[in-house]
Structure formats: structure tokens, C-alpha cells
Design a protein around this motif. Structure first.
Motif, PDB file in Angstrom:
ATOM      1  N   ARG A 137      -8.765  -3.183   2.444  1.00  0.00           N
ATOM      2  CA  ARG A 137      -8.353  -1.946   3.157  1.00  0.00           C
ATOM      3  C   ARG A 137      -6.787  -1.829   3.089  1.00  0.00           C
ATOM      4  O   ARG A 137      -6.194  -0.897   3.598  1.00  0.00           O
ATOM      5  CB  ARG A 137      -8.863  -2.085   4.477  1.00  0.00           C
ATOM      6  N   SER A 138      -6.241  -2.680   2.614  1.00  0.00           N
ATOM      7  CA  SER A 138      -4.666  -2.538   2.308  1.00  0.00           C
ATOM      8  C   SER A 138      -4.237  -3.440   1.240  1.00  0.00           C
ATOM      9  O   SER A 138      -5.104  -4.108   0.401  1.00  0.00           O
ATOM     10  CB  SER A 138      -4.044  -3.292   3.783  1.00  0.00           C
ATOM     11  N   GLY A 139      -3.006  -3.455   0.680  1.00  0.00           N
ATOM     12  CA  GLY A 139      -2.358  -3.898  -0.339  1.00  0.00           C
ATOM     13  C   GLY A 139      -2.578  -2.996  -1.420  1.00  0.00           C
ATOM     14  O   GLY A 139      -2.837  -1.747  -1.472  1.00  0.00           O
ATOM     15  N   SER A 140      -1.823  -3.574  -2.572  1.00  0.00           N
ATOM     16  CA  SER A 140      -1.839  -2.716  -4.017  1.00  0.00           C
ATOM     17  C   SER A 140      -3.168  -2.370  -4.306  1.00  0.00           C
ATOM     18  O   SER A 140      -3.393  -1.230  -4.882  1.00  0.00           O
ATOM     19  CB  SER A 140      -0.947  -3.531  -4.900  1.00  0.00           C
ATOM     20  N   HIS A 189       0.277  -9.059  -1.154  1.00  0.00           N
ATOM     21  CA  HIS A 189       0.757  -7.819  -1.864  1.00  0.00           C
ATOM     22  C   HIS A 189      -0.637  -7.255  -2.464  1.00  0.00           C
ATOM     23  O   HIS A 189      -0.470  -5.965  -2.489  1.00  0.00           O
ATOM     24  CB  HIS A 189       1.556  -8.202  -3.008  1.00  0.00           C
ATOM     25  N   TYR A 190      -1.492  -7.965  -2.862  1.00  0.00           N
ATOM     26  CA  TYR A 190      -2.566  -7.253  -3.298  1.00  0.00           C
ATOM     27  C   TYR A 190      -3.865  -6.782  -2.389  1.00  0.00           C
ATOM     28  O   TYR A 190      -4.390  -5.797  -2.870  1.00  0.00           O
ATOM     29  CB  TYR A 190      -3.373  -8.297  -4.527  1.00  0.00           C
ATOM     30  N   LEU A 191      -4.163  -7.640  -1.429  1.00  0.00           N
ATOM     31  CA  LEU A 191      -5.307  -7.097  -0.555  1.00  0.00           C
ATOM     32  C   LEU A 191      -4.872  -8.008   0.738  1.00  0.00           C
ATOM     33  O   LEU A 191      -4.212  -8.988   0.872  1.00  0.00           O
ATOM     34  CB  LEU A 191      -6.390  -7.597  -1.004  1.00  0.00           C
ATOM     35  N   ASP A 192      -5.293  -7.360   1.691  1.00  0.00           N
ATOM     36  CA  ASP A 192      -5.306  -7.968   3.293  1.00  0.00           C
ATOM     37  C   ASP A 192      -6.386  -8.902   3.454  1.00  0.00           C
ATOM     38  O   ASP A 192      -7.579  -8.785   2.817  1.00  0.00           O
ATOM     39  CB  ASP A 192      -5.447  -7.036   4.143  1.00  0.00           C
ATOM     40  N   VAL A 193      -5.865 -10.143   3.932  1.00  0.00           N
ATOM     41  CA  VAL A 193      -6.849 -11.318   4.198  1.00  0.00           C
ATOM     42  C   VAL A 193      -6.898 -11.728   5.609  1.00  0.00           C
ATOM     43  O   VAL A 193      -5.460 -11.611   6.179  1.00  0.00           O
ATOM     44  CB  VAL A 193      -6.823 -12.337   3.107  1.00  0.00           C
ATOM     45  N   GLN A 194      -7.784 -12.269   6.043  1.00  0.00           N
ATOM     46  CA  GLN A 194      -7.674 -13.126   7.209  1.00  0.00           C
ATOM     47  C   GLN A 194      -8.015 -14.419   7.232  1.00  0.00           C
ATOM     48  O   GLN A 194      -8.871 -15.133   6.311  1.00  0.00           O
ATOM     49  CB  GLN A 194      -9.082 -12.381   8.102  1.00  0.00           C
ATOM     50  N   TYR A 216       0.931  -1.303   0.028  1.00  0.00           N
ATOM     51  CA  TYR A 216      -0.008  -0.063   0.045  1.00  0.00           C
ATOM     52  C   TYR A 216       0.972   1.063  -0.098  1.00  0.00           C
ATOM     53  O   TYR A 216       0.824   2.135  -0.816  1.00  0.00           O
ATOM     54  CB  TYR A 216      -0.837  -0.006   1.084  1.00  0.00           C
ATOM     55  N   THR A 217       1.836   1.381   1.150  1.00  0.00           N
ATOM     56  CA  THR A 217       2.782   2.521   1.011  1.00  0.00           C
ATOM     57  C   THR A 217       3.647   2.565  -0.249  1.00  0.00           C
ATOM     58  O   THR A 217       3.921   3.842  -0.445  1.00  0.00           O
ATOM     59  CB  THR A 217       3.409   2.527   2.505  1.00  0.00           C
TER      60      THR A 217
END
Length: 623
Positions: free
Chosen positions: A282-285, A204-209, A77-78
Motif C-alpha cells: 500500500r505504500s513505498g515505490s 523505500h520499496y514497500l510498507d512492512v509491519q 510513494y509521493t
């Protein structure tokens, strides 16, 4: 006893040999991404008289793995945010340089100042026109660069979503293989490594639980709880990209008005979920690209549109400020709206009996503006915007304004004033008026250069809405995308004397118009929209055009520096998480070599026991 010793030592040799094989495998894969150290868990046979190889397991630290995935998504993300913010900052040029945004605006004001010194100079007039053209092309070029960045992110989102969808399918397939495999099989550890690596890549692409299941499979959920993988079933992700984006192309939860692509998940049952509308990512590229496309770059476009509007209206508008008035116990303001055009907003400050203040914006229209008008497209997104049809001409202004304000207000023509002057009164005990102001565009067309006063439509709208910019909403907001359409008035380009001649009988060397234009840019305070984000998004910003241009480039530089600092901090956090995971679950060659020495000693001991047992049997057979 010798037979028991023989069997036990043989089993010990087998277990030791298997353990040595694992050490060899660990060392060979010490640098392999995603490889987790294996250990052999031997078990004693019945009566503790022997040993068996048991199972092969991975030394996995679930806590450090979870942290690694969290930091991976954050770093993606950053990283993307810092990259795009840097590219955006570069569009504006190096602050203070002649080619930067603030540099070309300052050069333009200096050329107008030079014209006030010698209005008769053809060279000074030509220089002013040239500098104005440079300002227009610079603003338009930066604005186009902003849309190019948005288009690039739209394309990247398509690729990232496709890659993430493929990983979900891969993870579901590995779930099936792992659930059907025996835990004693060596290959199970390899499958677990492959699945963990796939989930790490997905981060890297998205935040997962990630939730482990009893059969060895995992369930993947988004941050909002939407299921992406459940045992052997995976959702399919899709992105309906829109190709080249324009300033008007913006995100909306309403598919009929959405001008950009969105990410949808289709469950195995066929249900479709808009992951952007639900805030599931909410996060990731992917989250970074969406935020940049729909927030950061849209705000950058708004800043440039506001700057373009400021350049245009500072030179072409006259400020109209209400003067206090009262009658029959009512108080309010007289305001001269002569020449009012569609888009020349009239702002009324009101305060209710509880002391709460708010702006009421009367938006003049010719009957073709949307109703309601989005307050976010005005200077004050918290204001109540009320369209007022002025197509009937100045003589109808008072009646039309009175009709939309309704009870509690009295609106009449200003006594002794021109046809466009109005008096707006209210009961101070109720909804009291605290102020009244407007910015009235003087030129009625691009060719209307001799207005009889200093105002001049130097910058005009060169798009499909070609002409004087008034901020109109006829057929949609004329502000959106105005930066790309900003151009120097062709009438001024064809005749530079219009920079000086404001009437048919303008005296040679008259400095009135050049001085007015200079002051309009450097001294006159304008209101710029809160949506531009300069100085915060809670209230409009008051500044000169030159000051606002400087604020824009300063804000861009500060945002880029902040994004870079955040990324540097996040990269450190990611590096720490990687080190922690490698320490707990990775392969240490030194540890493996120490383990190998122990195994060699155990192997030799078992071999000696086997040799002794064999010698005893030989002796017994010879008796």
C-alpha cells in the motif's frame, strides 16, 4: 581491606575504560547511516563490593523508528508520484502555448474558421489540413509518451522487486546471526544496526509491519498480513514484467487476461501469493509505480482516446435525438437510426417504479463484438450494455432491438419513417423510458467524402482497423489506443477541396461544410466517458471538443501540482521523523564529550584508589 580496594578499583578502571571505548565508537560513527548510540550497562558484583562491564545496549526508540519507516515508505510513494505526474504534465506542453495540446486544437479550429471566410482559398484549405495533421500527431505523440512512462514503470518495478527480495533474504540471515549471538557480545549491536538499516531500506520499496520475537529475531508482514520474513526464513519476491506496454496491456487479477507484470511472493513452503491482487502493498515505490502504471496513466490514455474519438466523431457523426411518442397507453420515443453503424451506441434512459434512473446502452455490432461488453469502455460505466446485431441491415433494426429489450417494451418501425427509424415504447407504470439518443456516423468509409451533408471523416483510424472511427467493438474495443492511431484522412490530404465539397454539385464558395466542421468542434456538445475522470468518475461529462481538450490539459496540470504539494508535505514529515529518531537514538557529539569528561573523572578517581591501595600494601610489606 586494601586487597578489596585494589580489586574494586581495578574493576572500576576496566569498566571505565570500556565505557570510554564506547564513547570513542559513538563519536566515530556519529555520521554513519543506521548507527544507533551504544551505552554500557555495568552490573555490581556479589555483595555490591565491585563492578563488572555487564552488557552493551543500543538507545533505540522503537516508536520513533516505526514512524521513520512509515514516513520513509510514504515519501518514496509521493516522490515517485510527483516525478511521474510532472513528466506526464510536460507531455501536454505549457498551457496556452502554440505547441501545447490546447494550442494546437485552437489553431485547428481557427484554420477552419478562416476557411469559412474564403472556402475557395487553396492556402486556407492547405492550412486547415496542416493544422489537422498537427492535432493528430500531437495527440498521438502525447499518447505514446504515456505508454513510454508505463513501460518505464514496468521496468522500475522489476528492479525494485528484485532489490526488496534481496533485502528480505538479508534480514532473515541477520535474524539467524542475532538469535545465535550472546547479548553480551559487542557484535550483537552491530548486527542489530545492520538489520534495522536493511528494514529501513526495504521501507523505500514497500510498507512492512515489524514484530520483535523473543529470540531476538523479527517477523515482517505486509499491510494485509502476509508473512515476508519469519525468523530465519524469507519469502522470495518476483515480478513477471512484460517489456514494452501498449494501451491494451492492463492489469487483471485473471492471469489469462493480464497484460502487465504483477508482484508475487513465494513462501518457504512453496505457496505463491499475488501481492497486487490481495492489496498487500500500500505504500513505498512499488505501490506508487503500480498505481501510476495501472490507474493514473491508464486514465490519461483514456482521456486522450476520448479526445481522439471526440475529434473524429464530432466531424463525422450526426446526432439522433428521440422525440416523444405514445400508443395504446404506452409511452416512449421515435428515433431515426438510419445509417447506424457498429459502435454507434443508442442510449436509452430508463426509470423503474421506485424512481431509480439508469442508462441502458444498445451497442450495435456486426456479430464479432465481445459479449458481454465492459461498461467501463462506454461513456457510462454504470449503464447496462446490451449488444444488438445489426448485420441484417436497417430493416431488421426494430426486430433486433425488440428482441434484446424483451418483455415490457414494444419496438416497431416509426410510422411513415425510413427503414432505419424505430419507435420504442414501454409502460410508464413499469420501466419507463425517459430519453433516447444516438450518434450516427454518416461516412461509411474513409473515401466517402461527399456525404451530401456537412459530416466528413477528417480524422480516421490509421491502425490495423484503418478506416472511419465509429466506436465499434468488433474484435475488441476500437477506442482503446485510438489516440496513437489518430490520423488525417488520406483522401482529404490528397484533395483538400473535400473540406468544402460535400456533394458533386457543391457551389463554389459554399461555406456549409466548413461552418459545420467549425461548429461541431466549438459549439456541439458531446458526451465524454466518465472513465476519463474529467470532472469526476461518477457520470459522463458533456462538453465541446475544444472544451474537453482544455479540460484535459487543466486536469493534468492540477494533478501534477497536487502531487507536488503532497510530496512536499510528505518530505517534511519524513524530515521530522528523521530528526526525532536522531534525537532519541542518534549520536550527539556534545553529549558524548560531556560523558567523556565524567568518565575521565571516574577513571582518575579509580586510579587514585588503586594508587592508595598499592601504597598501603607496600607499607604493610615493609613492617
Amino acid at each position: 581491606m586494601s586487597l578489596n580496594a585494589l580489586n574494586t578499583s581495578t574493576a572500576g578502571l576496566q569498566v571505565t575504560q570500556a565505557a570510554i571505548g564506547l564513547v570513542s565508537q559513538n563519536v566515530a560513527n556519529a555520521g554513519t547511516a543506521g548507527y544507533v548510540k551504544r551505552v554500557l550497562n555495568p552490573v555490581s558484583t556479589l555483595g555490591n563490593s565491585g563492578v563488572a562491564t555487564g552488557t552493551i545496549s543500543r538507545t533505540l526508540d522503537a516508536v520513533s523508528l516505526k514512524q521513520l519507516r512509515l514516513e520513509t515508505a510514504g515519501a518514496s510513494y509521493t516522490g515517485l508520484s510527483a516525478k511521474v505526474q510532472g513528466q506526464l504534465d510536460a507531455l501536454y506542453g505549457t498551457p496556452g502555448s502554440s505547441a501545447a495540446l490546447d494550442g494546437v486544437v485552437n489553431s485547428f479550429t481557427q484554420s477552419l474558421q478562416a476557411l469559412t471566410t474564403d472556402p475557395t482559398s487553396a492556402a486556407s484549405r492547405a492550412s486547415a489540413v496542416s493544422s489537422a495533421r498537427t492535432v493528430a500527431t500531437t495527440v498521438a505523440g502525447i499518447a505514446q509518451g504515456v505508454q513510454d512512462l508505463r513501460t518505464g514503470l514496468e521496468s522500475q518495478l522489476g528492479g525494485d522487486v528484485a532489490a526488496a527480495s534481496a533485502l528480505l533474504s538479508q534480514i532473515a540471515g541477520l535474524n539467524g546471526k542475532i538469535a545465535g549471538a550472546s547479548k553480551s557480545e559487542t557484535g550483537t549491536a552491530d548486527l542489530l544496526d545492520q538489520r534495522d538499516q536493511a528494514i529501513n531500506t526495504l521501507s523505500h520499496y514497500l510498507d512492512v509491519q515489524v514484530s520483535d520475537q523473543r529470540d531476538g529475531s523479527v517477523t515482517l508482514l505486509t499491510a494485509s498480513g502476509a508473512t515476508l520474513v519469519d525468523h530465519m526464513a524469507a519469502a522470495t519476491l518476483a515480478f513477471d514484467g512484460r517489456g514494452t506496454l501498449s494501451p491494451e496491456a492492463q492489469y487483471s487479477a485473471d492471469p489469462s487476461t493480464r497484460g502487465v507484470g504483477t508482484v508475487t511472493a513465494t513462501t518457504p513452503a512453496g505457496a505463491r501469493i499475488d501481492l497486487l491482487a490481495t492489496g498487500a502493498i500500500r505504500s513505498g515505490s512499488i505501490a506508487a509505480a503500480v498505481s501510476l502504471r495501472d490507474d493514473t496513466l491508464v486514465q490519461a490514455q483514456r482521456q486522450l482516446d476520448d479526445l481522439a474519438a471526440g475529434l473524429s466523431r464530432a466531424l463525422s457523426d450526426r446526432p439522433a435525438t428521440g422525440t416523444a411518442a405514445s400508443a395504446d397507453g404506452l409511452t416512449g420515443f421515435d428515433i431515426d437510426l438510419t445509417g447506424l453503424q457498429a459502435g454507434n451506441a443508442v442510449t436509452l434512459g430508463v426509470r423503474n417504479a421506485a424512481g431509480v434512473s439508469r442508462n441502458l446502452i444498445l451497442m450495435p455490432t456486426n456479430g464479432a463484438a465481445p459479449d458481454p461488453i465492459d461498461p467501463a469502455l462506454t461513456d457510462d460505466p454504470t449503464a447496462l450494455v446490451v449488444p444488438v446485431d445489426i448485420s441484417g441491415g436497417p430493416s431488421t433494426f426494430a426486430a433486433k432491438i425488440g428482441a434484446v429489450l424483451g418483455t415490457g417494451f414494444t419496438v416497431t418501425g416509426t410510422p411513415g419513417g425510413a427503414a432505419g427509424s424505430v419507435r420504442i415504447l414501454s409502460d410508464p407504470a413499469g420501466l419507463a423510458l425517459t430519453g433516447a439518443s444516438a450518434s450516427v456516423t454518416v461516412p461509411t468509409s474513409a473515401t466517402d467524402t461527399k456525404t451530401g451533408r456537412g459530416q466528413l471523416a477528417l480524422f480516421v483510424d490509421a491502425g490495423a482497423r484503418n478506416g472511419v472511427f465509429t466506436g465499434s467493438f468488433e474484435g475488441g474495443s476500437h477506442l482503446t489506443g485510438f489516440a496513437q492511431r489518430l490520423a488525417v484522412n488520406p483522401a482529404v490530404t490528397a484533395d483538400a477541396s473535400t473540406l468544402v465539397d460535400y456533394a458533386d454539385a457543391t457551389a463554389s464558395g459554399d461555406t456549409a461544410r466548413p461552418q459545420y466542421l467549425t461548429d461541431a468542434l466549438t459549439s456541439r456538445t458531446l458526451t465524454f466517458s466518465a472513465a476519463s475522470g474529467i470532472g469526476g468518475v461518477s457520470a459522463p461529462r458533456s462538453a465541446t471538443v475544444v472544451g474537453f481538450a482544455q479540460s484535459v490539459i487543466d486536469a493534468r496540470g492540477a494533478a501534477s501540482a497536487e502531487a507536488q504539494q503532497l510530496d512536499e508535505g510528505q518530505q517534511i514529515a519524513l524530515s521530522s521523523a528523521q530528526s526525532r529518531f536522531a534525537k532519541d537514538s542518534g549520536v550527539s557529539v556534545d553529549e558524548e564529550m560531556s560523558r567523556l569528561i565524567q568518565l575521565q573523572t571516574a577513571y582518575s578517581a579509580n586510579a587514585r584508589v588503586l594508587t592508595a591501595a598499592r601504597d598501603m600494601l607496600d607499607t604493610l610489606l615493609r613492617i
